[in-house]
Design a protein around this motif. Structure first.
Motif, PDB file in Angstrom:
ATOM      1  N   VAL A  68       0.867  -1.180   0.000  1.00 29.37           N
ATOM      2  CA  VAL A  68       0.000   0.000   0.000  1.00 29.37           C
ATOM      3  C   VAL A  68       0.905   1.231   0.000  1.00 29.37           C
ATOM      4  O   VAL A  68       1.682   1.444   0.949  1.00 29.37           O
ATOM      5  CB  VAL A  68      -0.922   0.026   1.234  1.00 29.37           C
ATOM      6  N   PHE A  69       0.833   2.035  -1.059  1.00 30.61           N
ATOM      7  CA  PHE A  69       1.677   3.228  -1.162  1.00 30.61           C
ATOM      8  C   PHE A  69       0.985   4.432  -0.526  1.00 30.61           C
ATOM      9  O   PHE A  69      -0.247   4.559  -0.590  1.00 30.61           O
ATOM     10  CB  PHE A  69       2.009   3.521  -2.626  1.00 30.61           C
ATOM     11  N   SER A  70       1.775   5.301   0.056  1.00 33.08           N
ATOM     12  CA  SER A  70       1.254   6.552   0.603  1.00 33.08           C
ATOM     13  C   SER A  70       0.792   7.456  -0.548  1.00 33.08           C
ATOM     14  O   SER A  70       1.165   7.252  -1.707  1.00 33.08           O
ATOM     15  CB  SER A  70       2.344   7.263   1.418  1.00 33.08           C
ATOM     16  N   GLU A  71      -0.006   8.448  -0.232  1.00 31.30           N
ATOM     17  CA  GLU A  71      -0.541   9.339  -1.272  1.00 31.30           C
ATOM     18  C   GLU A  71       0.561  10.021  -2.063  1.00 31.30           C
ATOM     19  O   GLU A  71       0.434  10.233  -3.271  1.00 31.30           O
ATOM     20  CB  GLU A  71      -1.463  10.385  -0.633  1.00 31.30           C
ATOM     21  N   ASP A  72       1.671  10.372  -1.394  1.00 29.77           N
ATOM     22  CA  ASP A  72       2.772  11.041  -2.088  1.00 29.77           C
ATOM     23  C   ASP A  72       3.741  10.058  -2.739  1.00 29.77           C
ATOM     24  O   ASP A  72       4.740  10.473  -3.338  1.00 29.77           O
ATOM     25  CB  ASP A  72       3.524  11.976  -1.134  1.00 29.77           C
TER      26      ASP A  72
END
Length: 238
Positions: free
Chosen positions: A126-130
Protein backbone atom coordinates in the motif's frame (compact mmCIF):
# COMPACT_ATOMS: atom_id res chain seq x y z
CA UNK A 1 36.44 -13.23 18.53
CA UNK A 2 34.50 -11.66 15.68
CA UNK A 3 32.60 -8.45 15.08
CA UNK A 4 29.13 -8.96 13.60
CA UNK A 5 27.31 -6.02 12.01
CA UNK A 6 23.67 -6.96 11.36
CA UNK A 7 21.58 -4.84 8.99
CA UNK A 8 17.80 -5.03 9.23
CA UNK A 9 15.32 -5.10 6.37
CA UNK A 10 12.48 -2.91 5.12
CA UNK A 11 10.24 -1.19 7.65
CA UNK A 12 12.20 -2.73 10.51
CA UNK A 13 14.91 -1.61 12.89
CA UNK A 14 17.66 -2.85 15.15
CA UNK A 15 14.93 -4.39 17.32
CA UNK A 16 14.55 -7.37 14.97
CA UNK A 17 17.84 -8.84 16.22
CA UNK A 18 16.90 -8.76 19.91
CA UNK A 19 16.76 -12.57 20.23
CA UNK A 20 19.87 -13.30 18.16
CA UNK A 21 22.20 -10.60 19.47
CA UNK A 22 22.60 -12.01 23.01
CA UNK A 23 23.12 -15.54 21.64
CA UNK A 24 26.17 -14.28 19.73
CA UNK A 25 27.39 -12.05 22.55
CA UNK A 26 27.39 -14.90 25.05
CA UNK A 27 30.20 -16.38 22.95
CA UNK A 28 32.17 -13.14 23.44
CA UNK A 29 31.53 -11.78 19.96
CA UNK A 30 30.78 -8.10 19.39
CA UNK A 31 27.40 -7.48 17.77
CA UNK A 32 26.39 -4.14 16.28
CA UNK A 33 22.80 -3.85 15.05
CA UNK A 34 22.16 -0.28 13.91
CA UNK A 35 18.94 1.52 13.11
CA UNK A 36 19.22 2.62 9.49
CA UNK A 37 18.29 6.25 8.69
CA UNK A 38 14.57 6.77 9.27
CA UNK A 39 14.16 3.50 11.18
CA UNK A 40 13.82 2.67 14.86
CA UNK A 41 15.22 5.47 17.01
CA UNK A 42 16.70 7.30 14.01
CA UNK A 43 14.44 10.22 13.09
CA UNK A 44 15.74 11.01 9.60
CA UNK A 45 12.77 12.42 7.62
CA UNK A 46 11.25 10.00 5.15
CA UNK A 47 12.09 12.24 2.19
CA UNK A 48 15.79 12.03 3.13
CA UNK A 49 15.89 8.23 3.39
CA UNK A 50 17.93 7.00 0.42
CA UNK A 51 19.99 3.98 -0.50
CA UNK A 52 23.08 6.21 -0.30
CA UNK A 53 22.17 7.23 3.26
CA UNK A 54 21.74 3.58 4.27
CA UNK A 55 25.09 2.59 2.77
CA UNK A 56 26.88 5.57 4.29
CA UNK A 57 25.62 4.57 7.74
CA UNK A 58 26.85 1.00 7.30
CA UNK A 59 30.26 2.02 5.94
CA UNK A 60 30.72 4.47 8.82
CA UNK A 61 30.18 1.62 11.27
CA UNK A 62 32.57 -0.67 9.38
CA UNK A 63 35.30 1.96 9.38
CA UNK A 64 34.97 2.36 13.15
CA UNK A 65 35.75 -1.31 13.84
CA UNK A 66 39.26 -2.53 14.73
CA UNK A 67 39.07 -5.43 12.27
CA UNK A 68 37.10 -6.61 9.20
CA UNK A 69 33.61 -7.73 10.19
CA UNK A 70 31.02 -10.36 9.39
CA UNK A 71 28.42 -8.17 7.70
CA UNK A 72 24.91 -9.61 7.63
CA UNK A 73 21.91 -8.22 5.78
CA UNK A 74 18.31 -9.39 6.01
CA UNK A 75 15.93 -8.87 3.07
CA UNK A 76 16.43 -5.25 1.90
CA UNK A 77 19.58 -5.28 4.01
CA UNK A 78 21.06 -7.61 1.39
CA UNK A 79 21.04 -4.86 -1.21
CA UNK A 80 22.54 -2.44 1.29
CA UNK A 81 25.44 -4.70 2.27
CA UNK A 82 26.10 -5.43 -1.41
CA UNK A 83 26.62 -1.73 -2.12
CA UNK A 84 28.60 -1.28 1.09
CA UNK A 85 30.95 -4.06 0.00
CA UNK A 86 31.69 -2.16 -3.20
CA UNK A 87 32.64 0.95 -1.24
CA UNK A 88 34.63 -0.61 1.60
CA UNK A 89 35.51 -4.23 0.74
CA UNK A 90 38.61 -4.26 2.93
CA UNK A 91 36.44 -3.70 6.04
CA UNK A 92 34.40 -6.89 5.48
CA UNK A 93 35.52 -10.45 6.16
CA UNK A 94 32.33 -12.17 5.03
CA UNK A 95 28.98 -11.03 3.64
CA UNK A 96 25.99 -12.97 4.98
CA UNK A 97 22.64 -12.71 3.18
CA UNK A 98 19.67 -13.77 5.29
CA UNK A 99 16.81 -14.25 2.80
CA UNK A 100 18.29 -11.10 1.33
CA UNK A 101 18.39 -9.36 -2.01
CA UNK A 102 21.67 -10.19 -3.74
CA UNK A 103 21.55 -7.89 -6.77
CA UNK A 104 23.87 -8.04 -9.71
CA UNK A 105 25.41 -4.82 -11.01
CA UNK A 106 22.63 -2.57 -12.34
CA UNK A 107 19.74 -4.43 -10.70
CA UNK A 108 17.26 -2.85 -8.29
CA UNK A 109 15.61 -4.59 -5.38
CA UNK A 110 12.20 -3.61 -6.74
CA UNK A 111 13.10 -5.14 -10.09
CA UNK A 112 14.01 -8.43 -8.39
CA UNK A 113 10.64 -8.44 -6.59
CA UNK A 114 8.77 -7.72 -9.80
CA UNK A 115 10.29 -10.85 -11.36
CA UNK A 116 9.47 -13.01 -8.32
CA UNK A 117 6.54 -15.31 -9.09
CA UNK A 118 6.24 -16.60 -5.50
CA UNK A 119 6.26 -13.38 -3.51
CA UNK A 120 3.09 -12.00 -1.91
CA UNK A 121 4.87 -8.72 -1.17
CA UNK A 122 3.79 -6.49 -4.04
CA UNK A 123 0.22 -7.79 -4.07
CA UNK A 124 -0.17 -6.57 -0.49
CA UNK A 125 1.75 -3.29 -0.78
CA UNK A 126 0.00 0.00 0.00
CA UNK A 127 1.68 3.23 -1.16
CA UNK A 128 1.25 6.55 0.60
CA UNK A 129 -0.54 9.34 -1.27
CA UNK A 130 2.77 11.04 -2.09
CA UNK A 131 4.26 7.70 -3.23
CA UNK A 132 7.25 8.22 -0.89
CA UNK A 133 6.50 5.25 1.34
CA UNK A 134 5.05 1.79 1.17
CA UNK A 135 3.46 -0.30 3.90
CA UNK A 136 1.65 -3.63 3.83
CA UNK A 137 -1.90 -4.65 4.57
CA UNK A 138 -1.92 -5.56 8.29
CA UNK A 139 -4.16 -8.57 7.77
CA UNK A 140 -1.62 -10.02 5.28
CA UNK A 141 1.54 -9.47 7.33
CA UNK A 142 1.68 -12.93 8.87
CA UNK A 143 1.13 -14.71 5.56
CA UNK A 144 3.67 -12.56 3.71
CA UNK A 145 6.57 -12.78 6.11
CA UNK A 146 5.80 -14.22 9.53
CA UNK A 147 4.00 -17.51 8.93
CA UNK A 148 5.85 -19.40 11.68
CA UNK A 149 6.00 -16.56 14.20
CA UNK A 150 4.18 -16.65 17.53
CA UNK A 151 1.34 -14.35 18.53
CA UNK A 152 3.81 -12.59 20.82
CA UNK A 153 6.19 -12.03 17.91
CA UNK A 154 3.37 -10.71 15.76
CA UNK A 155 2.29 -8.25 18.45
CA UNK A 156 5.84 -6.88 18.48
CA UNK A 157 5.97 -6.64 14.69
CA UNK A 158 2.62 -4.90 14.46
CA UNK A 159 3.71 -2.41 17.12
CA UNK A 160 7.12 -1.58 15.63
CA UNK A 161 6.94 -2.08 11.86
CA UNK A 162 6.88 1.26 10.02
CA UNK A 163 6.24 2.41 6.44
CA UNK A 164 9.29 1.88 4.24
CA UNK A 165 10.73 4.63 2.06
CA UNK A 166 10.23 3.53 -1.53
CA UNK A 167 13.27 5.26 -3.05
CA UNK A 168 16.01 2.85 -1.86
CA UNK A 169 14.25 -0.06 -3.56
CA UNK A 170 14.35 1.65 -6.96
CA UNK A 171 18.04 2.62 -7.16
CA UNK A 172 20.31 0.34 -9.21
CA UNK A 173 23.10 -1.33 -7.27
CA UNK A 174 26.54 -0.55 -8.71
CA UNK A 175 29.27 -3.15 -8.15
CA UNK A 176 32.48 -4.39 -9.74
CA UNK A 177 34.25 -7.78 -9.69
CA UNK A 178 37.38 -6.06 -8.36
CA UNK A 179 35.73 -4.76 -5.19
CA UNK A 180 32.40 -6.33 -4.23
CA UNK A 181 33.31 -9.44 -6.19
CA UNK A 182 36.33 -10.18 -3.99
CA UNK A 183 34.40 -10.34 -0.68
CA UNK A 184 33.36 -13.91 0.31
CA UNK A 185 29.59 -14.42 0.42
CA UNK A 186 27.32 -16.79 2.36
CA UNK A 187 23.59 -17.12 1.68
CA UNK A 188 21.02 -18.29 4.23
CA UNK A 189 17.87 -19.20 2.30
CA UNK A 190 14.43 -19.46 3.89
CA UNK A 191 12.35 -22.21 2.33
CA UNK A 192 8.90 -21.02 3.52
CA UNK A 193 9.42 -17.44 2.35
CA UNK A 194 6.66 -15.44 0.67
CA UNK A 195 8.52 -12.12 0.81
CA UNK A 196 11.42 -13.18 -1.40
CA UNK A 197 10.38 -16.52 -2.84
CA UNK A 198 12.71 -19.53 -2.45
CA UNK A 199 13.10 -19.82 -6.22
CA UNK A 200 14.18 -16.19 -6.42
CA UNK A 201 16.63 -16.64 -3.56
CA UNK A 202 18.13 -19.60 -5.41
CA UNK A 203 18.30 -17.61 -8.64
CA UNK A 204 20.16 -14.83 -6.84
CA UNK A 205 22.81 -17.01 -5.21
CA UNK A 206 23.22 -18.98 -8.43
CA UNK A 207 23.85 -15.85 -10.50
CA UNK A 208 26.34 -14.58 -7.89
CA UNK A 209 27.69 -17.81 -6.38
CA UNK A 210 28.31 -17.93 -2.65
CA UNK A 211 30.98 -19.97 -0.89
CA UNK A 212 28.26 -21.56 1.21
CA UNK A 213 24.46 -21.83 1.07
CA UNK A 214 22.57 -22.64 4.28
CA UNK A 215 18.91 -23.66 4.22
CA UNK A 216 16.39 -22.86 6.94
CA UNK A 217 12.85 -24.26 6.80
CA UNK A 218 11.32 -21.02 8.04
CA UNK A 219 9.42 -17.96 6.92
CA UNK A 220 11.17 -14.74 5.94
CA UNK A 221 12.04 -13.74 9.51
CA UNK A 222 13.89 -16.56 11.33
CA UNK A 223 15.49 -14.13 13.79
CA UNK A 224 12.06 -14.21 15.45
CA UNK A 225 10.85 -17.76 14.74
CA UNK A 226 14.14 -19.71 14.94
CA UNK A 227 16.71 -17.48 16.68
CA UNK A 228 18.75 -20.30 18.20
CA UNK A 229 19.22 -22.07 14.87
CA UNK A 230 20.04 -18.82 13.11
CA UNK A 231 22.56 -17.92 15.80
CA UNK A 232 24.22 -21.31 15.43
CA UNK A 233 24.62 -20.74 11.69
CA UNK A 234 26.14 -17.32 12.31
CA UNK A 235 28.46 -18.64 15.00
CA UNK A 236 29.77 -21.22 12.54
CA UNK A 237 30.88 -18.29 10.35
CA UNK A 238 32.64 -16.39 13.14
Amino acid sequence: MSVFVLVHGAGSGAWVWYKVKPLLEQHSHTVIAPDLPGHGKDKTPLADVTLAAYVERVCQILNEQPEPVVLGGHSMGGGIITQAAEYCPDRIRTLVYLAGYLPENGQTMLGISQEDTETLLLANAVFSEDQLAVSFRPEALKQVGYGDCSDEDMALVQALLIPQAAAPMTIPISTTPERFGQVPRVYIECLQDYTIGPSTQKRLYTALPCKKVISMDTSHNPYLSAPQTLAEHLLALA
